[in-house]
Scaffold this active site. Structure first.
Site, PDB file in Angstrom:
ATOM      1  CG  LEU A 138      -0.263  -4.055  10.386  1.00  0.00           C
ATOM      2  CD1 LEU A 138      -1.529  -4.688   9.829  1.00  0.00           C
ATOM      3  CD2 LEU A 138      -0.540  -2.643  10.885  1.00  0.00           C
TER       4      LEU A 138
ATOM      5  N   GLY B 122       3.448  -8.210   2.783  1.00  0.00           N
ATOM      6  CA  GLY B 122       2.981  -8.739   4.066  1.00  0.00           C
ATOM      7  C   GLY B 122       2.235  -7.679   4.844  1.00  0.00           C
ATOM      8  CG  ASP B 123       2.810  -7.579   9.050  1.00  0.00           C
ATOM      9  OD1 ASP B 123       3.809  -7.932   8.417  1.00  0.00           O
ATOM     10  OD2 ASP B 123       2.743  -7.630  10.292  1.00  0.00           O
ATOM     11  CD  GLU B 124       8.084  -5.911   6.499  1.00  0.00           C
ATOM     12  OE1 GLU B 124       8.487  -5.711   5.332  1.00  0.00           O
ATOM     13  OE2 GLU B 124       8.780  -6.453   7.369  1.00  0.00           O
TER      14      GLU B 124
END
Length: 243
Positions: A106, A147-149
């Site tokens: 993201l 995380g955002d992965e």
């Protein structure tokens, strides 16, 4: 008087059954069927015992869920993803087939967390997970690596054009803002893609190349997809097709 007793040498039959209550709710029974034999060795009757082990089954399922899925989004976690990737790699190698891997990160997620708080960030992650899942087929694996992965395995994507269609569908799904406490949060993402067999000869290498392709997309501004391209020879650097 004939003495009937269970013989130790007679094997007990143990099994697990699931039944339905009147409400439709499933419950699980562990049953044991034990034969009773006469002194002459003939079986005279059987004794059935059972106990409700629904709570134990539920606890085991919960442990399996926690071991293989992300708590926040419900997606596969890194552990399950790497197992699925290994399976896809082995199957494609055996069948001389192809498949693709997408690495999704993201854009500007940290800024949302810093400005709006972690609750807003969590909502963004949950929404991104739902839209990723809705953008692909049931046979595809969608995982949150941390995380955002996120990462996706696309077993039916044989050509770059197939992968590009999926990536563009994801980007379009992300264009719809997320309403959070009266504010609109925007989801943008950088996507890196790699294909087997032309881009890698191992699971780790395939993931590594998709990751690097994603970072190349971030360098040019994000909100798009970049494909890893194999160098023509050992002296060339890796190239990326940025769309």
């Amino acid at each position: 008087m004939v003495n009937l007793e269970p013989r130790a040498e007679q094997q007990r039959v143990s099994s697990l059954l699931h039944q339905s209550k009147k409400s439709g709710e499933l419950f699980f029974i562990e049953q044991i069927i034990r034969p009773f034999v006469a002194p002459d060795g003939s079986t005279t009757h059987y004794v059935w015992t059972g106990r409700d082990i629904s709570q134990r089954v539920s606890a085991l399922r919960q442990l399996a869920q926690q071991a293989n899925h992300d708590d926040l989004t419900g997606l596969s976690n890194r552990n399950l993803f790497m197992d699925r990737l290994s399976q896809a790699f082995s199957q494609a190698s055996r069948r001389k087939d192809r498949f693709a891997l997408l690495y999704v990160d993201l854009d500007e997620f940290k800024e949302v967390n810093d400005r709006q708080g972690h609750a807003a960030g969590d909502e963004l992650l949950r929404t991104a997970a739902r839209r990723l899942r809705q953008s692909v087929r049931e046979v595809d694996t969608v995982a949150r690596l941390g995380g955002d992965e996120f990462a996706l395995i696309l077993p039916d994507a044989k050509q770059r054009e197939d992968v590009e269609k999926v990536a563009q569908k994801i980007l379009q799904a992300f264009q719809i803002p997320v309403m959070w406490q009266g504010k609109l949060l925007v989801i943008r993402a950088s996507i890196g893609a790699s294909l087997y067999p032309e881009n890698a000869d191992s699971c780790e290498q395939l993931l590594h190349h998709a990751d690097h392709a994603m970072y190349q997309q971030k360098i040019v501004g994000g909100n798009g997809v970049s494909f890893f391209r194999q160098p023509m020879n050992a002296t060339d650097e890796a190239a990326y097709l940025i769309l």
